[in-house]
Design an enzyme around this catalytic site. Structure first.
Site, short mmCIF file in Angstrom:
data_model
loop_
_atom_site.label_atom_id
_atom_site.label_comp_id
_atom_site.label_asym_id
_atom_site.label_seq_id
_atom_site.Cartn_x
_atom_site.Cartn_y
_atom_site.Cartn_z
N MET A 94 13.89 -8.95 7.77
CA MET A 94 15.24 -8.67 7.24
C MET A 94 15.19 -7.47 6.30
O MET A 94 16.09 -7.28 5.47
CB MET A 94 15.80 -9.90 6.54
CG MET A 94 15.95 -11.08 7.51
SD MET A 94 17.16 -12.29 6.98
CE MET A 94 16.39 -12.88 5.48
N GLY A 95 14.14 -6.68 6.40
CA GLY A 95 14.05 -5.47 5.59
C GLY A 95 13.63 -5.74 4.16
O GLY A 95 13.09 -6.81 3.86
N ALA A 96 13.89 -4.75 3.26
CA ALA A 96 13.35 -4.78 1.90
C ALA A 96 11.84 -5.04 2.01
O ALA A 96 11.30 -5.99 1.43
CB ALA A 96 14.06 -5.80 1.02
N HIS A 140 7.82 -5.22 2.16
CA HIS A 140 6.74 -5.24 1.18
C HIS A 140 5.42 -5.45 1.94
O HIS A 140 5.42 -5.53 3.18
CB HIS A 140 6.97 -6.34 0.14
CG HIS A 140 7.28 -7.70 0.74
ND1 HIS A 140 6.38 -8.39 1.51
CD2 HIS A 140 8.41 -8.45 0.71
CE1 HIS A 140 6.92 -9.53 1.89
NE2 HIS A 140 8.16 -9.59 1.44
N GLY A 200 3.65 -7.94 2.48
CA GLY A 200 3.63 -9.11 3.37
C GLY A 200 4.11 -8.73 4.76
O GLY A 200 3.47 -9.03 5.78
N HIS A 201 5.25 -8.03 4.81
CA HIS A 201 5.76 -7.55 6.11
C HIS A 201 4.75 -6.61 6.76
O HIS A 201 4.51 -6.66 7.96
CB HIS A 201 7.07 -6.78 5.92
CG HIS A 201 8.19 -7.57 5.34
ND1 HIS A 201 8.74 -7.31 4.11
CD2 HIS A 201 8.89 -8.63 5.85
CE1 HIS A 201 9.72 -8.15 3.88
NE2 HIS A 201 9.85 -8.97 4.91
N GLN A 242 3.04 -16.98 7.26
CA GLN A 242 2.83 -18.39 6.90
C GLN A 242 3.70 -18.76 5.69
O GLN A 242 3.93 -19.93 5.42
CB GLN A 242 1.36 -18.62 6.57
CG GLN A 242 1.00 -20.10 6.52
CD GLN A 242 -0.34 -20.32 5.88
OE1 GLN A 242 -1.35 -19.82 6.38
NE2 GLN A 242 -0.37 -21.05 4.77
N GLN A 283 9.67 -22.35 9.20
CA GLN A 283 10.29 -21.44 10.17
C GLN A 283 9.35 -21.23 11.36
O GLN A 283 9.78 -21.21 12.52
CB GLN A 283 10.58 -20.10 9.49
CG GLN A 283 11.00 -19.01 10.44
CD GLN A 283 11.39 -17.74 9.70
OE1 GLN A 283 12.45 -17.66 9.10
NE2 GLN A 283 10.54 -16.75 9.73
#
Ligand code: AMP
Length: 284
Positions: A30-32, A34, A36-37, A148, A153
């Site tokens: 969903m953007g923003a 960091h 982690g993404h 994780q 989800q």
């Protein structure tokens, strides 16, 4: 990086790549963005010839309109990060592109989407399942990467993948944390300095409960202690802390097999809702 805002040209482009024998990895976000993404994108780039990241703030998974309105949007920075890391394709559709002319199918995963997050965010996982189904059909990836951090989800998407026969190879990527232990989250951007300090109570609670459970401590007692700690900080509100079976996510009070147990937590830091989790037997 190729950027697509529309479904049809993206599908045509990817069909060409697929026909040329290239494997495709999908990283929905969903953007923003960091670290982690970016770890998901790196994992995809290591496994696939072509990585497609998507940035789409999916309205149907928000059960609270102010959460949707306040969700961080950092398009320019996101584009830079994706270019830097070498992501091949970015899909960033509009709501009209994803939803116009559709009636928002609803999904029901039985207990799995009613417990933990599902209890506090009714309809959330139905919206997640809907948008992930759309993305799987649009991109037809060989593999798809999820963090994780959103453990429940991942379980919901695994069920979706099995039940609807998407045959996508799903990969779960470990949680990326700050040095302090705080799990990276787009929502952290909304925290004040004070809020960021207070937010450490989530990971500290997980660490404490994990250590004590591994020493034979009783979860119910630990949970009470942690609830009291949350009550002691004005802007913090604990929504849940659960010990669960990592396969079924059924809550438990006692650990029969430590290697099968996971702790999950959700709490508000002021207006900002954060989640985190930790395996009882995972090395940190
Ligand atoms: P989001 O943009 O929050 O929807 O997240 C997109 C993907 O990134 C999801 O699969 C998340 O689980 C994953 N993700 C978010 N935060 C982290 C993190 N700190 N470490 C690893 N993966 C993450």
């Amino acid at each position: 990086m190729e950027i697509f805002e529309e479904i049809k040209p993206l599908r045509t482009f990817l069909a060409g790549k697929r026909n040329g024998g290239l494997s495709i990895g999908l990283v929905p976000t969903m953007g923003a963005l960091h670290q982690g993404h970016l770890s998901l994108i790196e994992a995809s780039m290591a496994d696939n010839d072509l990585t497609v990241a998507s940035i789409y703030i999916n309205p149907t998974q928000f059960n609270n309109s102010s959460d949707l309105d306040n969700y961080p949007r950092t398009k320019e920075e996101d584009l830079k990060l994706l270019e830097q890391i070498g992501c091949n394709v970015l899909f960033m559709p509009s709501n009209a592109e994803m939803y116009a002319g559709t009636q928002n199918l609803k999904f029901d995963f039985g207990t799995l989407d009613k417990i933990l997050e599902g209890k506090f965010r009714p309809g959330h996982f139905s919206g997640v399942a809907l948008v992930v189904s759309k993305l799987f059909n649009i991109v037809c990836p060989n593999r798809a990467y999820f963090g994780q951090k959103d453990y429940q989800q991942y379980k919901v998407i695994s069920r979706l993948n099995d039940e609807l026969k998407f045959f996508v190879d799903l990969r779960s990527v470990p949680i990326v944390r700050e040095k302090t232990g705080l799990a990276l989250s787009s929502r952290n951007q909304r925290l004040s300095q004070e809020g960021k300090k207070n937010a450490l109570l989530l990971v500290e609670s997980l660490n404490y409960a994990k250590t004590e459970i591994n020493r034979g401590g009783e979860f119910k007692k630990l949970k009470k202690e942690i609830e009291v700690r949350f009550q002691g900080v004005k802007e913090m509100k604990l929504e849940y802390l659960e010990l669960a079976d990592k396969h079924t996510l059924e809550s438990m009070d006692q650990v029969a097999k430590p290697e099968d147990a996971i702790l999950l937590i959700a709490a508000f830091v002021g207006e900002v809702r954060l989640i985190d989790n930790m395996m009882i037997r995972e090395e940190v």
